[in-house]
Design an enzyme around this catalytic site. Structure first.
Site, PDB file in Angstrom:
ATOM      1  N   TYR A   1       1.076  -1.252  -0.026  1.00 43.18           N
ATOM      2  CA  TYR A   1      -0.154  -0.381   0.108  1.00 43.18           C
ATOM      3  C   TYR A   1       0.741   0.929  -0.077  1.00 43.18           C
ATOM      4  CZ  TYR A   1      -5.129  -2.301   0.639  1.00 43.18           C
ATOM      5  OH  TYR A   1      -6.188  -2.911   0.632  1.00 43.18           O
TER       6      TYR A   1
ATOM      7  N   LYS B   1       2.824 -14.503   2.433  1.00 40.00           N
ATOM      8  CA  LYS B   1       3.339 -15.743   1.783  1.00 40.00           C
ATOM      9  C   LYS B   1       4.869 -16.114   1.604  1.00 40.00           C
ATOM     10  CE  LYS B   1       1.862 -17.403  -2.763  1.00 40.00           C
ATOM     11  NZ  LYS B   1       0.878 -18.838  -1.975  1.00 40.00           N
TER      12      LYS B   1
ATOM     13  N   ASP C   1      -3.202 -17.992   1.048  1.00 37.96           N
ATOM     14  CA  ASP C   1      -4.077 -19.125   0.378  1.00 37.96           C
ATOM     15  C   ASP C   1      -4.634 -20.346   1.245  1.00 37.96           C
ATOM     16  OD1 ASP C   1      -1.590 -20.074  -0.186  1.00 37.96           O
ATOM     17  OD2 ASP C   1      -1.424 -21.177  -1.716  1.00 37.96           O
TER      18      ASP C   1
ATOM     19  N   ASP D   1      -6.506  -6.383   4.414  1.00 41.95           N
ATOM     20  CA  ASP D   1      -7.179  -6.099   3.810  1.00 41.95           C
ATOM     21  C   ASP D   1      -8.405  -7.414   3.396  1.00 41.95           C
ATOM     22  OD1 ASP D   1      -9.652  -4.170   2.493  1.00 41.95           O
ATOM     23  OD2 ASP D   1      -7.957  -4.311   0.691  1.00 41.95           O
TER      24      ASP D   1
ATOM     25  N   ASP E   1     -12.342  -9.069   4.432  1.00 38.28           N
ATOM     26  CA  ASP E   1     -13.800  -8.728   4.417  1.00 38.28           C
ATOM     27  C   ASP E   1     -13.992 -10.342   4.381  1.00 38.28           C
ATOM     28  OD1 ASP E   1     -13.759  -6.239   3.345  1.00 38.28           O
ATOM     29  OD2 ASP E   1     -14.164  -6.779   1.130  1.00 38.28           O
TER      30      ASP E   1
HETATM   31  C1  IPM Z   1     -10.468  -0.720   4.263  1.00 36.20           C
HETATM   32  C2  IPM Z   1     -10.424  -0.460   3.016  1.00 36.20           C
HETATM   33  C3  IPM Z   1      -9.653   0.511   2.694  1.00 36.20           C
HETATM   34  C4  IPM Z   1      -8.344  -0.237   2.703  1.00 36.20           C
HETATM   35  C5  IPM Z   1      -9.162   1.373   1.304  1.00 36.20           C
HETATM   36  C6  IPM Z   1     -10.689   2.166   1.159  1.00 36.20           C
HETATM   37  C7  IPM Z   1      -8.363   2.614   0.803  1.00 36.20           C
HETATM   38  O1  IPM Z   1     -10.672  -1.782   2.109  1.00 36.20           O
HETATM   39  O2  IPM Z   1      -9.730  -0.231   4.950  1.00 36.20           O
HETATM   40  O3  IPM Z   1     -10.063  -2.616   4.293  1.00 36.20           O
HETATM   41  O4  IPM Z   1      -8.296  -0.671   1.189  1.00 36.20           O
HETATM   42  O5  IPM Z   1      -7.225  -0.202   3.420  1.00 36.20           O
HETATM   43 MG    MG Z   2     -10.556  -3.679   2.674  1.00 39.35          MG
END
Ligand code: IPM
Ligand code: MG
Length: 364
Positions: free
Chosen positions: A141, A187, A219, A243, A247
């Site tokens: 990032y 990884k 993975d 990240d 999710d």
């Molecule tokens: C998160 C989001 C952010 C990230 C984006 C909006 C830049 O997906 O906080 O998880 O990737 O960190």
């Molecule tokens: Mg995110």
């Protein structure tokens, strides 16, 4: 106590869910006799529209002068042009970096009444209680992106030993207050950064002989997160892997709309934000046909639970934090659901109504 809280609602559903979180914090202040002041500032697409910059200097300054930051979400199709000079996401990335918030805590807990809200089987989910510690100011990032004409683009991934050490310490210390287990995700079979990561985590682990350490490739971790989520206690990983995995992990809880996060740096200062994004498709002004007379439909619980983390980590108000979390659990147990976790036989409510229910519950 007195506390200054910077409020950065951002874009999409950000303002809707943050309004509910602020409402809950005001109720906490009233019930427990604290004095919280809230100051709003621009960030993300809203800031690009107003002043042409996703993180205006005044916003960063306000955050620096505050005890904690409550953040909504940034981004949306309106600012999606790949050729645009300013992107809303730069707002949150520069905030994390500018404030030095290297440790992102993302707890994932499955509420017993939401076992059937997830598309995953209830017997796999029962008892899941883990926290992902995501390194937040390094890795790919924050490399050096380079676009070479229209044929090639380059991102770089960098990790230093010092960066890995400090995030590993956060994970091991956290594990000591929990089930004494750390899973480090990398990884290492492919990436040099990951081999440095693994070696460094092994060395830090020597300071914590009471904590069990396992290493997983990312993975495999993605797979085990669905196959045996109960086995995880603290997961520590780099910026991008964290990240992606969070999710995925949100589906264990039932919805993206349920997961809070705290971004910390070692003192009490922190930034608190739901892990979900700006969800422009359900943001109220854009979809009146969806929200009708109930108000917006977004789930404010991730934002409200982020406010609970703010109370816990920045203000050291553990009883108040627990009260907010208890109120969320109670309202879910009473059968109230926003649309993302709606179920047959449960009472569906909008964003504001959900916030009202939590507010009412606090102090009860
Ligand atoms: C998160 C989001 C952010 C990230 C984006 C909006 C830049 O997906 O906080 O998880 O990737 O960190
Ligand atoms: Mg995110």
């Amino acid at each position: 106590m007195r506390a200054r809280i910077a409020v950065l609602p951002g874009d999409g559903i950000g303002p809707e869910v943050i309004a509910e979180a602020v409402k809950v914090l005001k109720r906490v202040a009233q019930t427990y006799e604290h004095e919280f002041t809230f100051q709003e500032a621009l960030v993300g697409g809203a800031a690009i529209d107003a002043v042409g910059d996703p993180l205006p200097a005044e916003t960063l300054q306000l955050c620096r002068e505050s005890d904690a930051v409550l953040f909504g979400a940034v981004g949306g199709p309106r600012w999606g042009d790949p050729r645009a000079a300013a992107r809303p996401e730069q707002g949150i990335l520069s905030l994390r970096q500018g404030l030095g918030l290297f440790a992102n805590l993302r707890p994932v807990k499955v509420h017993p009444d939401l076992l059937t809200a997830s598309p995953l089987k209830p017997d796999i989910l029962a008892g899941v209680d883990l926290v992902v510690v995501r390194e937040l100011t390094g890795g790919i990032y924050f490399g050096q992106p380079r676009v070479e004409g229209s044929e090639r683009a380059v991102d770089t991934m960098v990790y230093t030993r010092a960066e890995v050490e400090r995030i590993a310490h956060v994970a091991f210390r956290l594990a000591r207050g929990r089930r004494h287990k750390v899973t480090s995700v990398d990884k290492a079979n492919v990436l040099a950064c990951s081999r440095l990561w693994r070696h460094t985590v092994d060395q830090v682990a020597r300071n914590y002989p009471d904590v069990e350490l396992e290493h997983l490739l990312v993975d495999a971790a993605a797979m085990h997160l669905l196959r045996r989520p109960r086995d995880f206690d603290v997961i520590v990983t780099g910026n991008m892997f964290g990240d992606i995995l969070t999710d995925e992990a949100s589906m264990l809880a039932g919805s993206m709309g349920l997961l809070p996060s705290a971004s910390l740096r070692g003192d009490t200062f922190g930034l608190y934000e739901p892990i979900h994004g700006s969800a422009p498709d359900i943001a109220a002004p854009r979809s009146p046909q969806l929200w009708g007379d109930r108000g917006a439909i977004a789930n404010p619980l991730a934002a409200i639970l982020s406010a609970a983390m703010l109370l816990r980590y920045s203000l050291r108000l553990e009883a108040e934090a627990t009260a907010v979390e208890g109120a969320v659990a109670a309202v879910l147990s009473q059968g109230y659901r926003t649309r993302d976790i709606a179920e047959e036989g449960k009472q569906q409510v909008g964003t504001r109504e959900m916030g009202d229910l939590i507010e009412l519950e606090i102090g009860n």
